[in-house]
Design a protein around this motif. Structure first.
Motif, PDB file in Angstrom:
ATOM      1  N   LYS A  23    -112.233  13.055 -57.462  1.00  7.58           N
ATOM      2  CA  LYS A  23    -111.393  11.916 -57.058  1.00  7.58           C
ATOM      3  C   LYS A  23    -110.418  12.339 -55.969  1.00  7.58           C
ATOM      4  O   LYS A  23    -110.189  11.601 -55.023  1.00  7.58           O
ATOM      5  CB  LYS A  23    -110.614  11.357 -58.265  1.00  7.58           C
ATOM      6  N   LYS A  24    -109.847  13.541 -56.111  1.00  8.25           N
ATOM      7  CA  LYS A  24    -108.906  14.025 -55.118  1.00  8.25           C
ATOM      8  C   LYS A  24    -109.604  14.231 -53.776  1.00  8.25           C
ATOM      9  O   LYS A  24    -109.075  13.855 -52.727  1.00  8.25           O
ATOM     10  CB  LYS A  24    -108.265  15.328 -55.587  1.00  8.25           C
ATOM     11  N   GLU A  25    -110.802  14.801 -53.804  1.00  7.55           N
ATOM     12  CA  GLU A  25    -111.559  15.010 -52.565  1.00  7.55           C
ATOM     13  C   GLU A  25    -111.922  13.671 -51.925  1.00  7.55           C
ATOM     14  O   GLU A  25    -111.844  13.523 -50.701  1.00  7.55           O
ATOM     15  CB  GLU A  25    -112.824  15.815 -52.853  1.00  7.55           C
ATOM     16  N   GLN A  26    -112.322  12.697 -52.754  1.00  4.36           N
ATOM     17  CA  GLN A  26    -112.650  11.368 -52.226  1.00  4.36           C
ATOM     18  C   GLN A  26    -111.418  10.743 -51.588  1.00  4.36           C
ATOM     19  O   GLN A  26    -111.496  10.155 -50.506  1.00  4.36           O
ATOM     20  CB  GLN A  26    -113.175  10.461 -53.341  1.00  4.36           C
ATOM     21  N   GLN A  27    -110.270  10.867 -52.261  1.00 10.15           N
ATOM     22  CA  GLN A  27    -109.042  10.275 -51.729  1.00 10.15           C
ATOM     23  C   GLN A  27    -108.640  10.940 -50.420  1.00 10.15           C
ATOM     24  O   GLN A  27    -108.202  10.276 -49.487  1.00 10.15           O
ATOM     25  CB  GLN A  27    -107.905  10.378 -52.751  1.00 10.15           C
TER      26      GLN A  27
END
Length: 106
Positions: free
Chosen positions: A69-73
């Motif tokens: 999720k952090k990488e996507q964000q």
């Protein structure tokens, strides 16, 4: 006079005070008098984003799902930064598709 009011308005707006809100309501009311149909509900095109807090005992950013999720964000933020600097038309087809698909996920 207009420049002075513009400066005062900008300073107050920066502090979160919209000193022209009463005037805006008056203009909306006045415009509605001449509208042939009832005023439609104003609806924002912006999506509301709510941050989730980590569950107790689990530090934020811990685990594979949180990392993904952090990488996507981060990727979304990079695309949005590119839009703010160069405009939407500067995006590649892959970036546009990624942003579109990310907006559909909840």
């Amino acid at each position: 006079g207009g420049a002075g009011f513009g400066y005062l308005y900008a300073k107050q707006l920066g502090r979160g005070n919209n000193i022209a809100s009463g005037f805006e309501r008056f203009l909306d009311w006045f415009g509605d008098l001449f509208s042939s149909s009832p005023a439609p509900q104003k609806r924002s095109n912006l999506k509301t984003v709510h941050k989730r807090k980590s569950t107790p005992g689990t530090p934020a950013g811990f685990g594979t799902r949180d990392r993904n999720k952090k990488e996507q964000q981060e990727k979304i933020d990079a695309i949005l930064d590119k839009i703010s600097k160069s405009g939407y038309d500067s995006l590649t087809k892959q970036e546009k598709d990624y942003l579109f698909n990310a907006g559909k996920e909840d």
